[in-house]
Design a protein around this motif. Structure first.
Motif, PDB file in Angstrom:
ATOM      1  N   ARG A   1      -0.906   1.686   6.533  1.00 18.54           N
ATOM      2  CA  ARG A   1      -1.282   0.402   5.938  1.00 18.54           C
ATOM      3  C   ARG A   1      -0.050  -0.368   5.482  1.00 18.54           C
ATOM      4  O   ARG A   1      -0.047  -1.588   5.480  1.00 18.54           O
ATOM      5  CB  ARG A   1      -2.262   0.633   4.783  1.00 18.54           C
TER       6      ARG A   1
ATOM      7  N   ALA B   1       0.657  -4.119   6.372  1.00 18.26           N
ATOM      8  CA  ALA B   1       0.917  -5.133   5.341  1.00 18.26           C
ATOM      9  C   ALA B   1       2.184  -5.914   5.670  1.00 18.26           C
ATOM     10  O   ALA B   1       2.228  -7.131   5.537  1.00 18.26           O
ATOM     11  CB  ALA B   1       1.035  -4.468   3.977  1.00 18.26           C
TER      12      ALA B   1
ATOM     13  N   ARG C   1      -7.741  -9.864   0.825  1.00 17.45           N
ATOM     14  CA  ARG C   1      -7.723  -8.431   1.091  1.00 17.45           C
ATOM     15  C   ARG C   1      -7.206  -8.157   2.508  1.00 17.45           C
ATOM     16  O   ARG C   1      -6.380  -7.286   2.719  1.00 17.45           O
ATOM     17  CB  ARG C   1      -9.120  -7.837   0.902  1.00 17.45           C
TER      18      ARG C   1
ATOM     19  N   PRO D   1       0.831  -1.202   0.000  1.00 18.78           N
ATOM     20  CA  PRO D   1       0.000   0.000   0.000  1.00 18.78           C
ATOM     21  C   PRO D   1       0.869   1.256   0.000  1.00 18.78           C
ATOM     22  O   PRO D   1       2.036   1.205   0.380  1.00 18.78           O
ATOM     23  CB  PRO D   1      -0.785  -0.098   1.312  1.00 18.78           C
TER      24      PRO D   1
ATOM     25  N   TYR E   1      -3.420  -8.362   2.652  1.00 17.87           N
ATOM     26  CA  TYR E   1      -2.678  -7.600   1.641  1.00 17.87           C
ATOM     27  C   TYR E   1      -2.070  -8.515   0.574  1.00 17.87           C
ATOM     28  O   TYR E   1      -0.910  -8.405   0.213  1.00 17.87           O
ATOM     29  CB  TYR E   1      -1.597  -6.720   2.290  1.00 17.87           C
TER      30      TYR E   1
END
Length: 749
Positions: free
Chosen positions: A481, A485, A520, A476, A523
């Motif tokens: 984020r 991740a 999702r 990301p 990640y």
DNA sequence: GAGCACTGC
């Protein structure tokens, strides 16, 4: 069944006026080049004209460079033809064969036809072959050109059409025995091109992102309504430009700053690049509200693949295009042809404007045409396919633009190391078997070894599939984020490295029931994983069909229920007991070529013998050109603390990524004893003649290269940090220059 | 310790 609306539509295309002339030309000629701009209707109409007027024609094959094009065109044509898709008109792409015994017109990707040609060089099923979008000069089309020329000698009655959008088609005609050229007048709108007054393309390098944003803002404030498309080179630049422009546009006072404030009252910014989520990609196709100007920052994807409706007014033109060397992805200036094509995107639906960030003078200094892919790719797979077709003398194969002989020789040497060809350059039974799989030959070799020698082909087929698709891990953009991740990824890390890590990711995906949300949350790129599943299924089907056994190295003492309970623990995945040594040994059968040794006191590595396999001196002297670093995404990266750096002596890597330094992607720990025997093949290379020219020239070039070589053996070389840094940069620059030089090599000299 | 354009079998 065909209604009058469709007939009218077909008759309104510019190409319709030339219908009879085209049919006559095809009747009279068995080799023909047809030139027509995008939008002339040649792709959909010409095959239908043939279908309608050559009743005894059994099968027409039309190639496209992209899957999506093959599908959409086939859809369109079957509708125009009034038949169900897959009956008389169909398409065939990997994983999706939509044809039947009835099919007379088959749209396909050039890769599909190439594979068919590998099995049947005479293409007996076809009466007509059309190579469409020939100007794109994909690796596959270029190989097909050479093969078709031979097919024409064997089967002169086969009709071969080459369709192209470029004006420079004499080359195609010259190649195919100076065959006639049929030209269809196009229908495009005027594009006014504005160049920067004096900016040199070379000086843009560091500033063009900023300039692109500035120019976009200028266009927004000074030009009438119309959307803007900006070409940049990569994801990073695109994200940055989007942020910058968004921020600057927020501060605008429309009444004061914007010339056409009656009609232009707002700005909406979109990114588009291939690795973007499909949903986000779709967003750019939506109509913005009245009075809002749409700006799209794009990679090359917008140059050929995607037509964005509404981008009909104002287009800004960018100056750089990425282009690959052997392994490296380089940022280099685009060609004039590409620049013109980019500008052409402004005139698809209405007149437009293009703004180039560089001067007219700079434009004129650009290379006229983009160097065809075949001259800047690894030819490993291509050479193996040609060998399979029985073509012995690859160096003198009739290419329309022959690749640098160096590329061919390197491919031959690697095939020898993979034991796909023997000391005389002849295909071995193993090499023949490797052609079964639609994989890069390194991976085919590993897959076969995993079945025949190491008993782990079930797991290896999964890992190989994972290695054949785009990046699995999503990175990301925003920092929070990004951190998250990084954390989520750690669950999958395996202490032996990334081949096993990839296996664990896939198994997690499988256990989730191939769930999109599961991906999702972690990640992971769902599109890539579902593609990997497809590839894995296809590989296993091919294995079964060709007697390559599917064997697992999983040890049976572990019940599924056990590790389900441990899901929350970081060690969950490693509780599955595989005999992973077997898997790594299987990978070593190919990747000994990518063996790297760690520096005695640092966490950098050196090629043992990969990049310059045309000499084996480096094996003896233990030296190499480049310092290699472990990619931050790797389980073995020191920061991940999965493994102690000083426990890593030897690793194999899957590929190298050149950034500010050379990064090894997908790295695994190996033991030298697995590999020692294979290393003898390098020695053997020196004594064999695989069909390449004399090696004299290479040796000389090598000596020059070696002046910048570091030697692992000499400790003193590592004391001066500054010196090290300088040498590292020099080595990267040298690799870059070698790749760039290949672009201008004329193989005839 | 900080990332790779785009295709395709």
């Amino acid at each position: 069944m065909v209604n009058s609306r469709i007939i009218k539509q077909r008759e309104s295309l510019p190409i319709f006026h030339f219908r009879q002339e085209i049919i006559d030309a095809i009747k009279n000629e068995n080799l023909l080049v047809i030139i027509g701009e995008t939008g002339s209707g040649k792709t959909t109409q010409i095959p239908q004209y043939i279908l309608e007027s050559f009743e005894d024609c059994r099968l027409i094959g039309v190639t496209q460079p992209r899957r999506i094009a093959a599908i959409t065109v086939a859809n369109r044509v079957s509708e125009e033809h009034g038949t169900r898709l897959g009956s008389e008109v169909g398409y065939c792409i990997r994983f999706d064969d939509c044809t039947s015994a009835k099919t007379r017109l088959k749209y396909m990707t050039d890769g599909v036809l190439l594979r068919e040609a590998t099995l049947d060089p005479k293409l007996e099923h076809y009466d007509v072959i059309i190579i469409d979008e020939a100007h794109e000069r994909t690796l596959e089309t270029d190989v097909l050109f050479g093969l078709l020329k031979e097919t024409h000698r064997l089967r002169p009655e086969l009709k071969i059409l080459v369709m192209s959008a470029t004006l420079n088609v004499e080359k195609f005609s010259d190649f195919f025995n100076e065959c006639p050229i049929f030209s269809i007048p196009g229908r495009t709108y005027e594009v006014a091109i504005n160049h920067h007054r004096d900016a040199k393309i070379i000086s843009l390098k560091s500033t063009y992102v900023q300039r692109a944003v500035d120019t976009t803002l200028y266009i927004h404030t000074h030009e009438p309504p119309g959307d803007i498309l900006v070409f940049l080179t990569g994801q990073n630049e695109i994200e940055k430009s989007c942020r910058d422009l968004d921020n600057q546009a927020r501060e605008l006072n429309y009444r004061r700053d914007v010339q056409y404030y009656d009609e232009v009252r707002n700005l909406i910014v979109f990114p588009i690049y291939a690795s973007l989520e499909t949903m986000e990609q779709k967003a750019i196709f939506e109509d913005p509200p009245e009075g809002t100007r749409k700006v799209v920052f794009a990679t090359n994807i917008a140059q050929t693949s995607v037509t964005i409706p509404g981008i009909n007014g104002y287009v800004k033109q960018k100056s750089y295009d990425p282009s690959t060397g052997m392994d490296a992805l380089l940022v280099v200036p685009i060609s004039q042809a590409a620049a013109t094509q980019r500008a052409g995107r402004a005139g698809r639906t209405a007149p437009g404007k293009a703004f180039r960030l560089y001067s007219r003078e700079s434009f004129e200094q650009l290379e006229v045409d983009t160097v065809p892919e075949i001259q800047r790719s690894s030819l490993l797979g291509t050479v193996l396919s040609l060998k399979k077709m029985g073509i012995r003398d690859i160096l003198h194969f009739e290419f329309i633009d022959p690749p640098d002989p160096m590329l061919v020789k390197t491919a031959l040497k690697q095939l020898f190391l993979l034991e796909a060809i023997d000391e005389q350059g002849m295909l071995t039974p193993l090499g023949d078997e490797m052609c079964i799989f639609p994989l890069n030959p390194f991976l085919s070799r590993v897959l076969i070894a995993s079945a025949r020698q190491f008993g782990c082909s079930r797991e290896v087929s999964t890992i190989v599939a994972m290695l054949s698709v785009e990046e699995i891990f999503i990175t990301p953009r925003d920092e929070e984020r990004l951190f998250e991740a990084d954390e989520r990824r750690k669950v999958f890390y395996h202490s032996s490295g990334d081949y096993m890590t990839l296996l664990q990711v896939f198994e997690g995906y499988r256990d989730s029931g191939y769930d999109r949300d599961w991906c999702r949350d972690r990640y992971l790129n769902h599109r890539a994983l579902s593609m990997a599943k497809n590839v894995r299924d296809q590989l296993r089907e091919l294995m079964e069909r060709h007697g390559v056994s599917i064997i697992s190295c999983r040890q049976k003492d572990n019940q599924d229920g056990d590790h389900r309970k441990k899901r929350s623990k970081q060690t969950y995945y490693e509780t599955r007991k595989y005999d992973f040594t077997k898997i790594l040994e299987a990978f070593s059968t190919s990747y000994f070529i990518h063996l790297a040794k760690r520096h005695p006191h640092r966490s950098v590595f050196y090629h043992y013998a990969s990049a310059n396999i045309h000499t084996s001196e480096m094996i003896d002297s233990n030296s190499s050109l480049l310092a290699l670093h472990i990619s931050p995404l790797s389980a073995l990266h020191p920061e991940n603390k999965i493994v102690k750096v000083d426990s890593l002596d030897w690793v194999i890597y899957h590929s190298i990524l050149y950034t500010s330094k050379a990064l090894m992607k997908v790295v695994s720990k190996v033991k030298l004893e697995w590999i020692e025997e294979k290393l003898k093949l390098f020695k053997k290379l020196e004594t064999v003649d695989l069909g390449g020219d004399d090696n004299k020239k290479d040796k000389q070039e090598k000596e020059v290269d070696d002046e910048s070589v570091d030697s692992i053996g000499k400790e003193s070389n590592y004391i001066d940090e500054e010196e090290m840094k300088r040498k590292k940069l020099e080595a990267i620059e040298a690799a870059r220059q070698r790749a760039l030089n290949r672009r201008s090599l004329n193989p005839d000299n």
